[in-house]
Each structure stands twice: as C-alpha cells, then as structure tokens.
Design an enzyme around this catalytic site. Structure first.
Site, PDB file in Angstrom:
ATOM      1  N   CYS A  59       2.396   0.744  -8.557  1.00 43.82           N
ATOM      2  CA  CYS A  59       3.531   1.392  -7.904  1.00 43.82           C
ATOM      3  C   CYS A  59       4.750   1.459  -8.810  1.00 43.82           C
ATOM      4  CB  CYS A  59       3.870   0.662  -6.608  1.00 43.82           C
ATOM      5  SG  CYS A  59       3.980  -1.125  -6.789  1.00 43.82           S
TER       6      CYS A  59
ATOM      7  N   GLY B 169       0.832  -1.199   0.000  1.00 46.98           N
ATOM      8  CA  GLY B 169       0.000   0.000   0.000  1.00 46.98           C
ATOM      9  C   GLY B 169       0.862   1.241   0.000  1.00 46.98           C
ATOM     10  N   SER B 170       0.300   2.342   0.442  1.00 47.48           N
ATOM     11  CA  SER B 170       1.001   3.612   0.409  1.00 47.48           C
ATOM     12  C   SER B 170       2.064   3.685   1.496  1.00 47.48           C
ATOM     13  CB  SER B 170       0.011   4.762   0.598  1.00 47.48           C
ATOM     14  OG  SER B 170      -0.476   4.788   1.922  1.00 47.48           O
TER      15      SER B 170
ATOM     16  N   GLU C 227       3.991  10.608  -5.899  1.00 44.41           N
ATOM     17  CA  GLU C 227       3.420   9.475  -6.629  1.00 44.41           C
ATOM     18  C   GLU C 227       2.012   9.832  -7.084  1.00 44.41           C
ATOM     19  OE1 GLU C 227       2.817   4.673  -6.027  1.00 44.41           O
ATOM     20  OE2 GLU C 227       2.547   5.990  -4.294  1.00 44.41           O
TER      21      GLU C 227
ATOM     22  N   GLU D  42       5.710  -3.428   1.010  1.00 42.33           N
ATOM     23  CA  GLU D  42       5.899  -2.984  -0.383  1.00 42.33           C
ATOM     24  C   GLU D  42       5.040  -1.740  -0.523  1.00 42.33           C
ATOM     25  OE1 GLU D  42       5.332  -1.824  -3.729  1.00 42.33           O
ATOM     26  OE2 GLU D  42       4.096  -3.598  -4.103  1.00 42.33           O
ATOM     27  N   LEU D  43       5.698  -0.586  -0.596  1.00 38.39           N
ATOM     28  CA  LEU D  43       5.001   0.679  -0.491  1.00 38.39           C
ATOM     29  C   LEU D  43       4.951   1.399  -1.833  1.00 38.39           C
ATOM     30  CD1 LEU D  43       6.489   1.656   2.979  1.00 38.39           C
ATOM     31  CD2 LEU D  43       4.440   0.325   2.462  1.00 38.39           C
TER      32      LEU D  43
END
Length: 500
Positions: A294, A240-241, A388, A260-261
C-alpha cells in the site's frame, strides 16, 4: 503443527493446514486451495470455516476473554520474546512458505520474517509498559478530597483480518499487539496465504501462547463479514482494500475499528536532490514484492530540471532487476498474487499509452509475473495516476512548481504515505504540514516503514495506526477508578489565618 507445515513446504506436496478452534487443530469445511502464482499448481490447502465452527469460535472467544486478561503483562511479554526467537530460528522455512504461496522472492520473504521477529519483540516491550494515570482531579474545586486513577484494560475479543501481501508480518502486528494487550483474538486468514498464517499461529503456540488466546479461521469475504457482525467481537483490526474496509465498517456497526486501507503513494524529487540516488531508491522500492504494498512507489514527481536524468537512471536500475523464480536467491521480482493482478498492470499501461504516455519498460506479463513497468508522463486522469495499481508499475512525471506538486499529490483519494527527496528544511516542513498523508519519508521513497513507529493514513487510506504501541491503544479500553473522600492531594480549600 509448525514443524509439519514447514516440513511439507520443503517438498512438492500440497501443504495441508487446518483451522484452530477451541484449542484444537481440525475442521470439516470444504477445501480452500491456493495456487502458487509462479508454480501454477496447488501449493497449500485449508478448510473453509463452517457456520458451526464460526459460532463455536465466537462462543469460546467470549468465554476465553476473561481468562486471557488475567495473564500478567510480564508473562505475555516472555511468550512474545520466545516467539521472536523462534521466528528467527525458522526464518528460512517460513520464507519458503511465503515464496510458494505468494510468489514473493526469497530475499523479500526473509526480510518479512526478520520483521516478524522484530515485531514480536516490540510487542513484548509494549506489553511491559502498559500502564495508567493518577489524574490531577484536585486541580478543580469539585475534585478536592477525591482521587481518580485509570488503567488500560483489555478490550476483550479482537478480530484480526489480514491481507495477502505481507501475511506473516501483518499477522504478527495484529495478533502480537492484541495478546500484548491481554485479549483473545480471532484471526481470519487471507485465502491466498493459509499456510503462512497457520505457521505464524503455530509458532506462537509453540512459544507458549495459551490456546485460549487465539483461534484461526479460513475463508473468503462472507466469513469475514460474519465475524465482523458478531456481537461477541469487541474490536476489529483490518488491513486491505478501501472497498473491503467500507464493507467491514458496515458489517461491524458500532464496534471499535482500526482500518489500514489502500494507497496511491507519491514521491517528490526536488531540484536539489541527487537524481541517480533518488532513482535507485525509487526503483528498488517500486518493484519489491512486485509493487504489492500500500506504500509502494506508484507516482514519482520529478522537478523538470532533473526529469531526464532521473528517468534515465531509474530505467538503468530497473534493467538490472532479476525477474523470475521466487525460490531463486537471485530473484528481485517474482510473480504477483494472481494473473488478474498482473493483467491490471498490462491494461493500465496500455490505457496510459492511449492517453499520450510512454511505456519505457515492461507493459507485459507471463502468467502472474508482470514485467517491471515504467510509464513516463501519463496525464493526471490516467488510471496509473488516479487509482491504486498495487502492482509492478511506476509512473514518472515532471513538475515545475513545488506548491503545485503538493496539490497534485493531494488530488488522490488516498493518503497513506509519501516520499520527498530534498535538503531544504522549508520544503520538508511545508510538505509535512500540507501533504494529506499519515507519514512522510524524507530522502527516501514512500515505501519505507519501521515496525515500531505509527503507520496509517487519512482519507480512503483508513484510520488508526498499525504499530504495536498504537494498536494497543485500539485493543484496550480506559477504565477509571474514583475514590471519594480519599485523597493523595491536599484537601484544604484555604489555610487558616495565623493568629496575630
């Protein structure tokens, strides 16, 4: 449950799904409704987890963990292989669910389900190769006469928190690898994709997954925070963020984490590249899933000698993209997750223009559908360069010097993946060494992934690697066995002298 979910998604009725707790589907919490971003109506409905359901799920998970750990790796692998076959068999129905809940075009949704099938197959293969080591303890004087071994044991209770942008495949990664490792798993589904998440869990159960191996809960951030903080949880895998990832880490405390950002992926097009070929790849991968990835192409740095040709070719390919109904097989770009996400594309494009950039295409939206947007030559401090966007926008900028452009790529707080178009091996190795990213794609854009190779980032893009083999490292613990006074090695400190 799988057949019921897929049958409901074939019509215009709301798809109702339920939590899966303690081996049964059902719940009593308030409804969580998902509005399809393209259809603009409720397409699915789940029941938010109650405090009692959370407590029951955590208690049962703790009790189930030793049971699941006794299932042999070969048995785990057989179940995962069956799930791979079933994902392929139900490809079209699962893809339709994705299109309904997220506005993802059917062609991209089918690709995601193909990846689900592949991911389960890879998880099966990794289950079969979990092993340990015979340690070389006799190589040091203190180890002479002893034997030491290790094996990778299940961590126990895993928590998988999945995102909306690839809810089926990322759930397959997290849940598939956790089960391959021998864990029981709590799944916190994204509120934007409750039916898709339920379908993947149901598919695994239909494939033979023991009910003790998974529990599924729905809700928002407060549900995730409660699960992260629970003492019954041993390891957390979150996608996610960056902001939410930080909240996960704070709530988790001293737990094992794989995060996992976000990303702000850059692709470099060098002067020896084919601008038309690079432009085609960047355009196709910059707007797939409306840029909601991402590693989606967001920043493209093109050598000034090719900049005009690249921008012309890039624009020409974008003009061919079909924007519209995600349930239409011809559609390339569907809707974004909601209107707020689409408005971010519009707002940031306007800001870039105010700072001196040019919007070559797009910069508009219809509800949650953002037109594919090209921003030419924004300044380094524009939001489209710094942050982003996670949307249907690509910024294209010229550069003059390779060393300088590497520094520009590294200026981002993120470092997930980058692309590089060149045939110069020196540039390739230099970029691989200097770029602050977890992965570099050569002669491709940043938006390329193989599900069986390590995937993850540095800096604010997180830590850990999300592919089955590497996730299994996070989902297992190394246990050591020392046999004192028993040795498979030589035990003499010296040989007796021969009599002369």
């Amino acid at each position: 449950m799988l057949q019921e979910v897929l049958k409901a998604s074939d019509g215009t009725d709301v798809v109702d799904v339920f939590p899966f707790v303690a081996g049964a589907w059902g719940g009593v919490g308030p409804p969580l409704e998902r509005t399809g971003p393209y259809l603009r109506r409720t397409v699915s409905r789940a029941l938010t987890a109650t405090a009692e359901e959370i407590d029951r799920a955590l208690t049962r998970a703790r009790a189930y963990a030793p049971e699941v750990a006794t299932l042999a790796p070969a048995a785990r692998a057989d179940i995962l292989e069956a799930a791979s076959r079933n994902a392929t068999a139900h490809r079209d129905g699962l893809a339709r669910l994705l299109a309904l809940e997220l506005g993802k075009p059917l062609k991209d949704s089918r690709t995601e389900i193909d990846r689900v099938a592949a991911t389960f197959a890879v998880c099966a293969a990794e289950a079969r190769r979990i092993d340990g080591e015979l340690l070389p303890v006799a190589g040091w004087p203190t180890g002479i006469g002893h034997t030491a071994l290790t094996y990778r044991a299940p961590a126990g209770v895993a928590l998988a928190i999945t995102p909306f942008n690839a809810p089926a495949n990322l759930l397959a990664h997290k849940l598939g690898a956790s089960f391959a490792a021998g864990n029981t798993t709590l799944v916190k589904a994204p509120p934007q994709a409750p039916a898709t998440s339920a379908a993947v869990v149901a598919l695994l159960l239909d494939s033979g997954l023991p009910s003790q191996a998974v529990q599924l809960l729905y809700g928002y951030g407060d549900i995730g925070a409660a699960l992260c903080a629970a003492e019954q949880v041993d390891v957390i895998s979150f996608t996610g963020s960056a902001a939410t990832g930080n909240a996960v880490a704070r709530a988790a405390g001293a737990k094992r984490l794989a995060l996992e950002l976000g990303g702000n992926a850059a692709t470099i097009v060098c002067e020896d590249a084919d601008p038309a070929q690079a432009a085609t790849v960047c355009a196709r991968t910059g707007y797939s899933n409306s840029g909601q990835s991402c590693i989606s192409v967001q920043r493209v740095y093109v050598h000034r000698s090719l900049y005009g040709d690249f921008l012309d070719a890039f624009t020409a390919v974008v003009d061919t993209l079909v924007v519209g109904d995600p349930l239409d097989d011809a559609t390339d770009v569907g809707s974004m997750v909601d209107e707020g996400a689409a408005e971010r594309v519009v707002t940031w494009a306007k800001e870039a223009v105010d700072l001196g950039a040019t919007v070559v295409r797009g910069g508009t939206r219809d509800g949650a559908t953002a037109a594919p947007t090209i921003v030419a030559d924004p300044p380094p401090h524009a939001s489209v360069v710094v942050h982003e966007v996670f949307g249907a926008l690509v910024a294209v900028m010229p550069y003059d010097d390779f060393d300088t452009v590497l520094d520009q790529c590294n200026s981002s707080r993120y470092g997930l993946q980058a692309g590089l178009f060149t045939h110069d091996i020196t540039r390739i190795l230099t970029a691989w060494r200097r770029l602050e990213v977890g992965g570099l794609i050569v002669n491709g854009s940043s938006n390329f992934r193989l599900d069986h190779v390590p995937f993850g980032g540095v800096k604010d893009s997180g830590f850990g690697r999300e592919a089955p083999r590497w996730l299994i490292d996070d989902y297992t613990v190394v246990k050591t066995l020392v046999l004192r006074g028993l040795s498979v090695w030589g035990e003499n400190r010296e040989l007796p002298k021969e009599a002369l």
